[in-house]
Scaffold this active site. Structure first.
Site, PDB file in Angstrom:
ATOM      1  N   LYS A 250       0.826  -1.153  -0.023  1.00 31.09           N
ATOM      2  CA  LYS A 250       0.032   0.149  -0.048  1.00 31.09           C
ATOM      3  C   LYS A 250       0.916   1.228  -0.053  1.00 31.09           C
ATOM      4  CE  LYS A 250      -4.342   0.840   0.215  1.00 31.09           C
ATOM      5  NZ  LYS A 250      -5.543  -0.073  -0.311  1.00 31.09           N
TER       6      LYS A 250
ATOM      7  N   ASP B  67      -6.950   4.089  -4.553  1.00 30.87           N
ATOM      8  CA  ASP B  67      -7.697   3.840  -3.356  1.00 30.87           C
ATOM      9  C   ASP B  67      -8.147   5.413  -2.681  1.00 30.87           C
ATOM     10  OD1 ASP B  67      -7.858   1.935  -0.837  1.00 30.87           O
ATOM     11  OD2 ASP B  67      -7.423   3.753   0.160  1.00 30.87           O
TER      12      ASP B  67
HETATM   13  P1  NDP Z   1     -13.034   7.414  -3.009  1.00 34.13           P
HETATM   14  O1  NDP Z   1     -11.929   8.675  -2.649  1.00 34.13           O
HETATM   15  O2  NDP Z   1     -13.455   7.267  -4.197  1.00 34.13           O
HETATM   16  O3  NDP Z   1     -14.279   7.681  -1.722  1.00 34.13           O
HETATM   17  C1  NDP Z   1     -14.086   7.818  -0.512  1.00 34.13           C
HETATM   18  C2  NDP Z   1     -15.462   8.217  -0.023  1.00 34.13           C
HETATM   19  O4  NDP Z   1     -15.464   7.997   1.518  1.00 34.13           O
HETATM   20  C3  NDP Z   1     -15.760   9.625  -0.030  1.00 34.13           C
HETATM   21  O5  NDP Z   1     -17.427   9.596  -0.085  1.00 34.13           O
HETATM   22  C4  NDP Z   1     -15.257  10.333   1.039  1.00 34.13           C
HETATM   23  O6  NDP Z   1     -15.948  11.702   1.461  1.00 34.13           O
HETATM   24  C5  NDP Z   1     -15.692   9.283   2.282  1.00 34.13           C
HETATM   25  N1  NDP Z   1     -14.562   9.404   3.107  1.00 34.13           N
HETATM   26  C6  NDP Z   1     -13.306   9.330   2.958  1.00 34.13           C
HETATM   27  N2  NDP Z   1     -12.565   9.648   4.398  1.00 34.13           N
HETATM   28  C7  NDP Z   1     -13.306   9.614   5.339  1.00 34.13           C
HETATM   29  C8  NDP Z   1     -13.610   9.900   6.654  1.00 34.13           C
HETATM   30  N3  NDP Z   1     -12.421  10.177   7.376  1.00 34.13           N
HETATM   31  N4  NDP Z   1     -14.630  10.251   7.244  1.00 34.13           N
HETATM   32  C9  NDP Z   1     -15.823  10.151   6.359  1.00 34.13           C
HETATM   33  N5  NDP Z   1     -15.900  10.034   4.998  1.00 34.13           N
HETATM   34  C10 NDP Z   1     -14.675   9.584   4.549  1.00 34.13           C
HETATM   35  O7  NDP Z   1     -12.493   6.198  -2.332  1.00 34.13           O
HETATM   36  P2  NDP Z   1     -12.870   4.554  -2.542  1.00 34.13           P
HETATM   37  O8  NDP Z   1     -14.234   4.614  -2.677  1.00 34.13           O
HETATM   38  O9  NDP Z   1     -12.008   4.044  -3.659  1.00 34.13           O
HETATM   39  O10 NDP Z   1     -12.508   3.910  -1.066  1.00 34.13           O
HETATM   40  C11 NDP Z   1     -13.542   3.858   0.058  1.00 34.13           C
HETATM   41  C12 NDP Z   1     -13.002   2.784   0.856  1.00 34.13           C
HETATM   42  O11 NDP Z   1     -12.834   1.682  -0.183  1.00 34.13           O
HETATM   43  C13 NDP Z   1     -11.480   2.990   1.504  1.00 34.13           C
HETATM   44  O12 NDP Z   1     -11.652   2.344   2.929  1.00 34.13           O
HETATM   45  C14 NDP Z   1     -10.722   2.176   0.587  1.00 34.13           C
HETATM   46  O13 NDP Z   1      -9.492   1.447   1.326  1.00 34.13           O
HETATM   47  C15 NDP Z   1     -11.575   0.894   0.157  1.00 34.13           C
HETATM   48  N6  NDP Z   1     -11.124   0.279  -1.020  1.00 34.13           N
HETATM   49  C16 NDP Z   1     -11.282   0.640  -2.094  1.00 34.13           C
HETATM   50  C17 NDP Z   1     -10.819  -0.068  -3.169  1.00 34.13           C
HETATM   51  C18 NDP Z   1     -10.826   0.397  -4.781  1.00 34.13           C
HETATM   52  O14 NDP Z   1     -10.510  -0.407  -5.263  1.00 34.13           O
HETATM   53  N7  NDP Z   1     -10.833   1.889  -4.731  1.00 34.13           N
HETATM   54  C19 NDP Z   1     -10.529  -1.515  -3.282  1.00 34.13           C
HETATM   55  C20 NDP Z   1     -10.891  -1.904  -1.754  1.00 34.13           C
HETATM   56  C21 NDP Z   1     -11.237  -1.220  -0.816  1.00 34.13           C
HETATM   57  P3  NDP Z   1     -15.123  12.954   1.163  1.00 34.13           P
HETATM   58  O15 NDP Z   1     -14.935  12.879  -0.318  1.00 34.13           O
HETATM   59  O16 NDP Z   1     -15.838  13.992   2.018  1.00 34.13           O
HETATM   60  O17 NDP Z   1     -13.691  12.691   1.910  1.00 34.13           O
HETATM   61  O1  2IT Z   2      -7.737  -1.758  -0.831  1.00 32.75           O
HETATM   62  C1  2IT Z   2      -7.645  -2.289  -2.081  1.00 32.75           C
HETATM   63  O2  2IT Z   2      -7.850  -3.498  -2.156  1.00 32.75           O
HETATM   64  C2  2IT Z   2      -7.424  -1.351  -3.235  1.00 32.75           C
HETATM   65  N1  2IT Z   2      -7.334  -0.037  -3.078  1.00 32.75           N
HETATM   66  C3  2IT Z   2      -7.507  -1.861  -4.636  1.00 32.75           C
HETATM   67  C4  2IT Z   2      -5.998  -2.366  -4.658  1.00 32.75           C
HETATM   68  C5  2IT Z   2      -5.645  -2.649  -6.202  1.00 32.75           C
HETATM   69  O3  2IT Z   2      -4.422  -3.066  -6.407  1.00 32.75           O
HETATM   70  O4  2IT Z   2      -6.346  -2.709  -7.005  1.00 32.75           O
END
Ligand code: NDP
Ligand code: 2IT
Length: 447
Positions: free
Chosen positions: A126, A166
């Site tokens: 990461k 992420d």
């Molecule tokens: P994005 O940046 O696209 O969206 C994040 C969302 O979560 C936004 O709505 C954001 O609101 C909100 N958020 C972030 N931080 C906080 C906080 N401290 N308190 C409240 N709301 C918060 O990220 P992703 O959708 O990609 O990621 C969301 C989660 O999923 C994370 O935990 C990430 O690690 C996990 N994840 C992502 C993957 C991927 O492929 N993208 C894969 C597996 C897991 P705001 O805009 O106001 O900050």
């Molecule tokens: O938390 C996760 O699994 C991710 N943010 C996606 C990682 C990836 O390499 O696609």
């Protein structure tokens, strides 16, 4: 047993003081994996978990860049290369002001188990930066990404370490990062995943984490002879994962009533539909606006400033925002309101107290490392397509994603099914992930 877990945790705490999220992620694994190691001769005494909690490499570097006003800004860049026993390091990059060593080490540690569960050959990593993309111009984002990559490029490569997105890192950022890598290396390779379709990306990768989370919820419901159709779902977040979890849930006939961002949550008691979701996609992905703007467009909905959606009555909750967003009180409220499926799209969104409440209540509870693995799994499929220099169709990738989610679900049953029939997905995911990595580490010697 308790004493051996404590002894292990004391050592880890001593070596990693001031890293609460990292310790939290390790403790959750230790609670189920230490007893498994002690009762399995081939793993006992080999210090495998002690090796696994020590990153193979931690990179920290200066990221200087110049903002639109001409001011020099210095951010900190990181890459945690946690474990490469079963494949090249693989995992996302997070750009968020809260990013620090503890958060990235917890995410890298979780990634090792998650990637092992996908059935694909990927190690765990990461990275990211404390850079805050909010309110920055496109050109500022580009300059930051270029500066970040001008150091990171030395450490990554298609057979070494393959970053992805992420929080705060989506298609736009991956584009700028890829462009700089290609320029510096003079090489067009699959060094990042989440790429655009015309330059090496995979269909379904943007959708994969959210879709996969919903597929996993379906798999869990099937164990009770139920389906997702007709269920009411509360989702947090409104970014990549939340948006596509919502889209797939709607396609399968569920009613999604909440979404959120860090300013609060929206509740639409009639449920979202395709038009409303299209508004949210545009608001969040093109206009980069705030979620409360939804209620201006749809006045029947309500916005709750500074609150999380867990007080809304639902059968299924999908936390898709960030770590520790579901605490003890939230967990109790969810149960009180009849919620009996928690399927995590985010990484470690439930606090340890919340997890114990869910497990003690014997509801269907899936930890993120199992239920959100569809994103990185599809990254693995993107890597395969890059290596083969071919592009699979949407249906091909989607059916592989469904199969992978179902295989992960089966692994959780294999190691997590209790004598009374209850499936402990935490135990199942931790042990299944551990076994794959541990076997590879044993075969490769003490390195
Ligand atoms: P994005 O940046 O696209 O969206 C994040 C969302 O979560 C936004 O709505 C954001 O609101 C909100 N958020 C972030 N931080 C906080 C906080 N401290 N308190 C409240 N709301 C918060 O990220 P992703 O959708 O990609 O990621 C969301 C989660 O999923 C994370 O935990 C990430 O690690 C996990 N994840 C992502 C993957 C991927 O492929 N993208 C894969 C597996 C897991 P705001 O805009 O106001 O900050
Ligand atoms: O938390 C996760 O699994 C991710 N943010 C996606 C990682 C990836 O390499 O696609």
């Amino acid at each position: 047993m308790e004493s051996q877990i404590k002894e292990f945790m004391d050592l880890v705490k001593k070596r990693n003081p001031h890293e609460p999220e990292f310790l939290q992620a390790i403790e959750e694994v230790a609670e189920t994996v230490v007893p498994f190691i002690l009762s399995n001769e081939i793993y006992n005494g080999k210090q495998i978990l002690t090796r696994m909690v020590e990153p193979e490499r931690v990179l920290m570097f200066r990221v200087p860049w110049i903002d639109d006003a001409g001011k020099i800004i210095v951010n900190r860049g990181f890459r945690i290369e946690m474990n490469s026993a079963i494949g090249p390091y693989k995992g996302g990059l997070r750009f968020h002001p809260t990013v620090n060593l503890s958060i990235l080490k917890f995410l890298a540690f979780e990634q090792v188990f998650k990637n092992a569960l996908t059935t694909l050959p990927m190690g765990g990593a990461k990275g990211g930066s404390d850079f805050d993309p909010k309110g920055k111009s496109d050109v500022e984002i580009m300059r930051f990404c270029q500066s970040f990559m001008s150091e990171l490029f030395r450490h990554i490569g298609p057979n070494t370490d393959v970053p992805a997105g992420d929080i705060g890192v989506g298609g736009r950022e991956i584009g700028y990062l890829f462009g700089m890598y290609k320029k510096l290396r003079n090489e067009f390779t699959g060094v990042l995943t989440g790429k655009g379709m015309s330059w090496g990306g995979s269909l379904i990768r943007p959708e994969a984490t959210g879709y996969g989370t919903v597929y996993f919820a379906q798999n869990m419901l099937e164990t009770k002879g139920e389906v997702i159709k007709g269920k009411t779902i509360a989702i947090s977040g409104s970014g990549n994962v939340a948006q596509y979890a919502c889209e797939k849930a709607l396609q399968l006939g569920a009613k999604v009533v909440t979404l959120s961002d860090s300013s609060g949550f929206i509740y639409d008691k009639e449920g979202f539909d395709t038009d409303k979701l299209a508004f949210i996609f545009d608001l969040k992905n093109n206009k980069r606006g705030r979620i409360n703007e939804y209620v201006k467009k749809y006045p029947n909905a309500s916005f709750f400033a500074g609150e999380k959606p867990w007080g809304i009555k639902c059968e299924i909750a999908m936390p898709c925002a960030t770590q520790n967003e579901v605490n003890k009180e939230d967990a109790k409220t969810l149960l009180k309101n009849g919620c009996y499926v928690i399927c995590e799209g985010a990484n470690m969104p439930s606090t340890p107290e919340a997890v114990h409440i869910f497990l003690n209540a014997k509801i269907l509870y899936a930890p993120g490392k199992a239920s959100n693995a569809g994103g990185v799994a599809t990254s693995g499929l993107e890597m395969s397509q890059n290596s083969l220099r071919i592009v699979w169709t949407r249906d091909e990738v989607d059916s592989k994603l469904k199969k992978i989610m179902s295989d992960i679900h089966n692994s959780c049953i294999k190691f997590g099914k209790q004598d009374d029939g209850y499936i402990d997905y935490v135990k199942g995911a931790n042990i299944a992930g551990f076994v794959k990595v541990a076997d590879a580490m044993l075969a490769q010697g003490v390195v």
